[in-house]
Design an enzyme around this catalytic site. Structure first.
Site, PDB file in Angstrom:
ATOM      1  N   TYR A 148      15.615 165.734  22.907  1.00  0.00           N
ATOM      2  CA  TYR A 148      14.547 164.870  22.400  1.00  0.00           C
ATOM      3  C   TYR A 148      15.194 163.708  21.660  1.00  0.00           C
ATOM      4  O   TYR A 148      16.111 163.906  20.853  1.00  0.00           O
ATOM      5  CB  TYR A 148      13.648 165.659  21.442  1.00  0.00           C
ATOM      6  CG  TYR A 148      12.537 164.857  20.805  1.00  0.00           C
ATOM      7  CD1 TYR A 148      11.448 164.416  21.562  1.00  0.00           C
ATOM      8  CD2 TYR A 148      12.565 164.548  19.449  1.00  0.00           C
ATOM      9  CE1 TYR A 148      10.417 163.688  20.976  1.00  0.00           C
ATOM     10  CE2 TYR A 148      11.531 163.829  18.856  1.00  0.00           C
ATOM     11  CZ  TYR A 148      10.465 163.399  19.619  1.00  0.00           C
ATOM     12  OH  TYR A 148       9.448 162.681  19.036  1.00  0.00           O
ATOM     13  N   LYS A 201      16.890 161.575   9.771  1.00  0.00           N
ATOM     14  CA  LYS A 201      16.698 162.817   9.013  1.00  0.00           C
ATOM     15  C   LYS A 201      17.542 162.843   7.727  1.00  0.00           C
ATOM     16  O   LYS A 201      17.172 162.202   6.762  1.00  0.00           O
ATOM     17  CB  LYS A 201      16.914 164.015   9.946  1.00  0.00           C
ATOM     18  CG  LYS A 201      15.850 163.968  11.072  1.00  0.00           C
ATOM     19  CD  LYS A 201      15.669 165.198  11.888  1.00  0.00           C
ATOM     20  CE  LYS A 201      14.390 165.051  12.721  1.00  0.00           C
ATOM     21  NZ  LYS A 201      14.551 165.131  14.152  1.00  0.00           N
ATOM     22  N   ASP A 245      23.119 161.159  20.062  1.00  0.00           N
ATOM     23  CA  ASP A 245      21.968 161.156  19.162  1.00  0.00           C
ATOM     24  C   ASP A 245      22.234 162.174  18.065  1.00  0.00           C
ATOM     25  O   ASP A 245      22.092 163.380  18.273  1.00  0.00           O
ATOM     26  CB  ASP A 245      20.688 161.485  19.942  1.00  0.00           C
ATOM     27  CG  ASP A 245      19.450 161.475  19.052  1.00  0.00           C
ATOM     28  OD1 ASP A 245      19.616 161.392  17.808  1.00  0.00           O
ATOM     29  OD2 ASP A 245      18.342 161.569  19.590  1.00  0.00           O
TER      30      ASP A 245
END
Ligand SMILES: *Cc1c(COP(=O)(O)O)cnc(C)c1O
Length: 425
Positions: free
Chosen positions: A147, A268, A240
């Site tokens: 994702y 994050k 990522d």
């Protein structure tokens, strides 16, 4: 079997559904995959969440990864509060963001230059545009089950076959947009090579350790193979690290696995619980970005001073001692759960402080193997864990995150609660 009282959460979700689609501001929060109703959170304290009914849960989600130091860490709260008192946003350069950029480049092996943005979705979206602009090519390869945020070119699913044209992952994404993305199974170099040979590939993007299909570790040789193949075919390698950055090491998966990435996305943890993300990499690529280069990218709240203060403080507190602690706590948890997990016919995958308990006898190596898990049993496990005071991600396709600073008692609570939940699933 104990069952907690969630009457206030039940009332709130009914109200919420009248004015917010599904009652939630991001779909996974609806607990649909575990056939449950969401729990409304009143506050967080260290590794604990307290809900609107006063139930306490040991939190294994940590806001989906950012809260590696736990909730409301006093130094992070103090830094954000101090910054806020000087004004919440200027839309102009600040001294703190310059220091932060230097600190990020010092911490992460892939970063010569970095630009801040506000979400992981933006970070990968901009990294992909930059890769296309830099290479003059159109195609991006992603791994099935990874994702990279909810933007059009990455919100796609695998077609049939091994290396394939992607299909739109949602109505609203044109076929023509999805067709610029190819998908390949995680841990499968041959599939990547076949697509690279077709040409016009700007970049390969992946989570080096996956979290968004549960925790899957890369096979030996996979990451170095991707590096060689992308180099051979003139494509960029984008790692990522929105989830793994500052989670698996200060320098993320790139440090842990010695990956030589061209570009990385961060998010994050770097925002310390605030909306902040970043992308960066090789200076020759980053210098193609506007205003020095022609590739456009922008953001009103980019480099937001409150988020920068929280992010800088979080990153400063992440010393090697913290990673050592997290590794030890993770290994100890894995060892103490091993018997219960085997007896239940489950498997556990763990890298540092990221882990998933899979309802499948062997650890999955890719998305299709995760899909073979017993999802109904996972749902029962999830409910039982809540009843025993543990807040697991509400889907088999998610990773758990351990926070630093857990006491012996808190670690015992975790082990005992998971053992019971496994028995009741
Ligand atoms: C969470 C996540 C994103 C998206 O970040 P948002 O801040 O939710 O937009 C992108 N990539 C990975 C690997 C993630 O885990």
């Amino acid at each position: 079997m104990t069952t907690i009282d969630t009457s206030r959460s039940s009332a709130l979700i009914n109200d919420a559904r009248r004015r917010i689609p599904g009652g939630v501001n991001s779909p996974v929060r609806a607990f649909a995959a575990v056939d449950g109703d969401p729990i409304f959170i009143a506050r967080g304290e260290g590794c604990w969440l307290v809900d609107e009914d006063g139930n306490r849960f040991l939190d294994l989600i940590g806001s989906w990864g950012p809260l590696i130091l736990g909730h409301a860490h006093p130094e992070v709260v103090a830094a954000a509060t101090a910054a806020l008192q000087n004004g919440s946003s200027f839309g102009a350069p600040t001294a703190a963001e310059v220091l932060f950029a230097q600190e990020l480049c010092d911490a992460h092996p892939a970063l010569d230059q970095v630009r801040l943005c506000s979400s992981g979705t933006e970070a990968t979206m901009h990294a992909i545009r930059l890769a296309r602009g830099f290479t003059g090519r159109d195609i991006v390869i992603k791994m099935d089950g990874c994702y990279h945020g909810a933007h059009d070119s990455m919100l796609v699913k695998a077609g049939s076959g091994v290396a394939t044209f992607a299909k739109p992952g949602s109505p609203g994404i044109p076929e023509s947009v999805a067709s610029m993305t190819r998908t390949a199974p995680f841990n499968d170099l041959a599939a990547i090579e076949a697509t690279l040979r077709e040409g016009n590939v700007a970049a390969v993007i992946l989570e080096a350790v996956t979290g968004n299909m549960g925790c899957i570790e890369p096979a030996i040789g996979y990451l170095s193979g991707l590096r060689e193949l992308t180099q051979e075919h003139g494509a960029l390698l984008i790692v990522d690290e929105v989830m793994t950055g500052f989670r698996l090491a200060r320098g993320g998966a790139c440090e842990r696995y010695a990956i030589d990435a061209d570009l990385v996305a961060l998010g994050k943890i770097v925002g310390g619980g605030f909306p902040l993300a970043a992308f960066g990499g090789r200076a020759d690529i980053m210098s193609r970005l506007s205003p020095v280069g022609p590739v456009y990218q922008a953001g009103t709240l980019s480099g937001n001073p409150v988020a920068v203060a929280a992010g800088r403080t979080t990153v400063k507190l992440l010393t090697s001692a913290v990673y050592e602690e997290l590794e030890n706590v993770g290994a100890d948890l894995e060892a103490r759960l091993a018997d219960s997990i085997r007896e239940r016919g489950c498997s556990m995958a763990r890298v540092g402080s990221m882990f998933t308990i899979f309802f499948r006898g062997d650890r999955p190596k890719n998305f299709s193997e995760v899909s073979e898990c017993d999802m109904a049993a996972f749902g029962r496990f999830h409910r039982a864990a809540l009843n025993h005071g543990i807040y697991f991600p509400p889907s088999q396709y998610e990773a758990c995150f351990l926070p630093s600073g857990m006491s012996e008692d808190e670690r015992d609570h975790l082990v005992e609660g998971i053992r019971r939940a496994l028995r009741e699933s």
